[in-house]
Design a protein around this motif. Structure first.
Motif, PDB file in Angstrom:
ATOM      1  N   VAL A 453       0.870  -1.173   0.000  1.00 60.25           N
ATOM      2  CA  VAL A 453       0.000   0.000   0.000  1.00 60.25           C
ATOM      3  C   VAL A 453       0.908   1.225   0.000  1.00 60.25           C
ATOM      4  N   GLU A 454       0.688   2.129  -0.934  1.00 60.79           N
ATOM      5  CA  GLU A 454       1.529   3.323  -1.046  1.00 60.79           C
ATOM      6  C   GLU A 454       0.693   4.547  -0.708  1.00 60.79           C
ATOM      7  N   LEU A 455       1.277   5.419   0.132  1.00 67.49           N
ATOM      8  CA  LEU A 455       0.588   6.606   0.616  1.00 67.49           C
ATOM      9  C   LEU A 455       1.335   7.850   0.169  1.00 67.49           C
ATOM     10  N   ASP A 456       0.610   8.762  -0.470  1.00 67.04           N
ATOM     11  CA  ASP A 456       1.162  10.062  -0.857  1.00 67.04           C
ATOM     12  C   ASP A 456       0.469  11.143  -0.051  1.00 67.04           C
ATOM     13  N   ALA A 469      -2.792   4.056  -2.851  1.00 67.49           N
ATOM     14  CA  ALA A 469      -2.802   3.083  -3.940  1.00 67.49           C
ATOM     15  C   ALA A 469      -2.343   1.736  -3.405  1.00 67.49           C
ATOM     16  N   ASP A 470      -2.705   0.655  -4.092  1.00 68.96           N
ATOM     17  CA  ASP A 470      -2.275  -0.679  -3.684  1.00 68.96           C
ATOM     18  C   ASP A 470      -2.045  -1.511  -4.931  1.00 68.96           C
ATOM     19  N   ASN A 471      -1.481  -2.676  -4.719  1.00 66.21           N
ATOM     20  CA  ASN A 471      -1.240  -3.580  -5.843  1.00 66.21           C
ATOM     21  C   ASN A 471      -2.240  -4.734  -5.842  1.00 66.21           C
ATOM     22  N   GLY A 472      -3.459  -4.413  -5.381  1.00 66.35           N
ATOM     23  CA  GLY A 472      -4.511  -5.419  -5.336  1.00 66.35           C
ATOM     24  C   GLY A 472      -5.227  -5.568  -6.664  1.00 66.35           C
ATOM     25  N   PRO A 473      -6.383  -6.258  -6.651  1.00 63.60           N
ATOM     26  CA  PRO A 473      -7.117  -6.522  -7.904  1.00 63.60           C
ATOM     27  C   PRO A 473      -7.841  -5.297  -8.456  1.00 63.60           C
ATOM     28  N   GLY A 474      -7.901  -4.198  -7.687  1.00 62.52           N
ATOM     29  CA  GLY A 474      -8.588  -3.007  -8.165  1.00 62.52           C
ATOM     30  C   GLY A 474     -10.094  -3.071  -7.941  1.00 62.52           C
ATOM     31  N   GLY A 526      -0.594  -0.881 -10.023  1.00 65.31           N
ATOM     32  CA  GLY A 526      -1.579  -1.589 -10.826  1.00 65.31           C
ATOM     33  C   GLY A 526      -2.910  -1.816 -10.146  1.00 65.31           C
ATOM     34  N   GLY A 527      -3.054  -1.383  -8.895  1.00 67.98           N
ATOM     35  CA  GLY A 527      -4.329  -1.551  -8.196  1.00 67.98           C
ATOM     36  C   GLY A 527      -5.145  -0.272  -8.214  1.00 67.98           C
ATOM     37  N   ALA A 528      -6.127  -0.196  -7.301  1.00 71.64           N
ATOM     38  CA  ALA A 528      -6.990   0.973  -7.217  1.00 71.64           C
ATOM     39  C   ALA A 528      -6.244   2.146  -6.611  1.00 71.64           C
ATOM     40  N   VAL A 529      -6.610   3.356  -7.012  1.00 70.79           N
ATOM     41  CA  VAL A 529      -6.011   4.581  -6.490  1.00 70.79           C
ATOM     42  C   VAL A 529      -7.138   5.527  -6.087  1.00 70.79           C
ATOM     43  N   PHE A 530      -7.129   5.938  -4.812  1.00 70.65           N
ATOM     44  CA  PHE A 530      -8.115   6.883  -4.292  1.00 70.65           C
ATOM     45  C   PHE A 530      -7.413   8.177  -3.930  1.00 70.65           C
TER      46      PHE A 530
END
Length: 544
Positions: A453-456, A469-474, A526-530
């Motif tokens: 999980v990446e946090l900006d 953002a994460d590298n999950g299935p989206g 490559g996962g979802a980004v909020f």
């Protein structure tokens, strides 16, 4: 009958029956009078036709002429000759053939030449013959020697002349007239009775129809129900929406309109309502569930309503739990931050004890090496690279806590672009939003190895812009922005929550925004980004 049970419906039924009865009685009375007059007129016309027919008989005309020219019968012997005379025979034959009451023929002096009672022959008639003897015709009702009758009088003229030589008086008995009138009246009465029965039956059916429409509630009770309805709907703090069996709104109070954030009126369909509310209408559930609708967290429940075995629809109840739910989430964030701080204090105390022990033992070099090692690690002993760019202690501690929580689930929390030199002015809203986004991302990586999980975190004036953002299935493409709705989720488990709904609610309450920047397949992970923008949560400037 109990006067309290003399209901409006029964009163209406009684009034209708009395009204129909009165109308029929008046109509029947008028009809009886008209029928009586018509029977009298018909009887008079029948008597007139018979009298004219007799007056045209040649035998009667000749006999009346002879009698008028001869002296009046002076004794019983002379009058006895009239009994067997041709006029008496012709008149009696007509009377018996037609059923008339009497057929009386007179001469020009008004002396009877025929009569049903032979002893009256040769005597003057009992009624005035002057009109007929003067050449006129008379139709009247009267009482003579034979009783009450409808009678007609016509002149008798001499054969081949216009000279009046007598009169013919024909009577139709009043009994016959009454019989005709009675028969007509009985027919009218039978018709009136049938009409009365039909009117009563119609009134009863109307009363039953009214009871069905009001579900057995009497009209006078509707007033009390209306007062209670107004008091309940407009006097409670809950939103109430009644939906009929056809899926259309029956009624909604002002609180429901406010909570739904849209006009709701009678007859509106529920087809365009949010999915969570449509499910409650289609499958009522009395157990309240939390639903995020727009900027509000609503506690919703529904019940199916029936009366006498008939389905009346569904009643949906809405309670505003926005403030309570926000406080709950904020308290959870504060409690989590407090837990992290206590853990840090305990960890730092252990490390200080170790440094103190090394110094007491004269191992200064070892103590210095240990301190240098600590300087390269995070607050809980594990490095969070880039965390030193966050100057606010609340935000720094919270990120560290979330990193530790993520590690417990086998997920690495890392910082991407971080530039937050200011101090937080509202750490509760920030931690609420950040906590929900990170928790959702970690939950999306459940059961996966190598989860990241990446946090900006970026400061723009007094606005904090954060992205997770994460590298999950989206997020499934068909969901899109609906992922912020209550009960809608992109988690593999399919279990829905309200975290993202609260995130958007907090952001909009501050004048910011929350959006799904990428559903998956884009970016480094490559996962979802909020992405969320929170205005007014930071001090302007570089901070301390």
């Amino acid at each position: 009958m109990d006067p309290r049970r003399w209901t409006f419906t029964r009163q209406t039924l009684a009034v209708l029956v009395l009204l129909v009865t009165a109308v029929l009685v008046v109509a029947l009375g008028g009809s009886a009078v008209v029928l009586q007059r018509q029977a009298d007129q018909n009887a008079g016309q029948v008597a007139l036709a018979l009298a004219r027919a007799v007056a045209e008989d040649e035998v009667v005309r000749a006999g009346a002429a002879r009698a008028s020219d001869a002296p009046a019968p002076a004794d019983d012997a002379a009058r006895a000759d009239l009994v067997d005379g041709p006029v008496q025979a012709a008149a009696e034959a007509t009377r018996r053939r037609t059923g008339a009451f009497f057929v009386v023929v007179t001469d020009a002096r008004g002396l009877r030449l025929s009569h049903p009672e032979p002893e009256r022959l040769g005597l003057p008639v009992s009624s005035d013959p002057s009109v007929a003897l003067a050449g006129g015709e008379v139709v009247e009702e009267g009482t003579g020697t034979l009783g009450e009758a409808a009678r007609a009088k016509v002149p008798v003229r001499a054969p081949g002349q216009d000279r009046v030589v007598g009169e013919v008086s024909v009577g139709v008995p009043a009994v016959e007239v009454d019989r005709l009138a009675r028969d007509a009246t009985l027919l009218a009465t039978a018709t009136a009775v049938l009409a009365l029965l039909g009117g009563v039956a119609g009134a009863v059916l109307l009363a039953r129809r009214l009871r069905r429409l009001t579900h057995g509630v009497e009209p006078e009770e509707l007033g009390a129900l209306l007062q209670g309805h107004e008091a309940v709907l407009h006097g409670i703090g809950d939103g109430v929406v009644a939906v009929g069996p056809d899926g259309r709104v029956v009624l909604a109070n002002e609180e429901a309109v406010r909570l739904l954030g849209r006009p709701v009126g009678a007859g509106d369909t529920t087809g365009d309502w949010p999915a969570a509310l449509r499910r409650l209408v289609a499958d009522p559930d009395p157990v309240a569930s939390l639903t995020v609708l727009g900027d509000r967290a609503l506690l919703c429940s529904s019940r199916r309503v029936q009366r006498d075995g008939r389905a009346l629809g569904v009643v949906l109840t809405l309670r505003d739990r926005t403030d309570v739910e926000l406080l709950t989430r904020q308290l959870d964030a504060v409690a989590e931050a407090g837990t992290v701080l206590r853990a840090q204090r305990h960890e730092f105390a252990n490390r200080l004890h170790l440094v103190a022990g090394l110094l007491d033992a004269g191992a200064g070099a070892e103590a210095a090496e240990y301190v240098h090692t600590l300087l390269g690690t995070g607050p809980l002993g594990t490095a969070v690279e880039g965390l030193d760019a966050v100057r606010d202690p609340y935000l720094q501690a919270f990120v560290a806590a979330k990193a530790a929580h993520a590690r417990e689930g086998g997920v690495q929390l890392r910082l991407g672009g971080v530039a937050v030199p200011g101090r937080l002015t509202d750490p509760v809203d920030v931690t609420t939003v950040l906590g929900n986004l990170v928790d959702n991302a970690v939950a999306a990586l459940a059961g996966r190895t190598g989860g990241v999980v990446e946090l900006d975190l970026v400061q723009d004036g007094d606005t904090l812009v954060l992205a997770v953002a994460d590298n999950g299935p989206g997020v499934p493409a068909e969901l899109g922005d609906r992922v912020f709705e209550s009960g809608v989720t992109g988690r593999p488990s399919g279990e829905g929550g309200i975290g993202l709904g609260l995130v958007r609610q907090v952001a909009r309450a501050r004048g910011g925004a929350a959006r799904l920047a990428s559903a998956g397949g884009d970016g480094e992970l490559g996962g979802a980004v909020f992405v969320v923008e929170l205005p007014g949560v930071l001090e302007r400037g570089a901070g301390r």
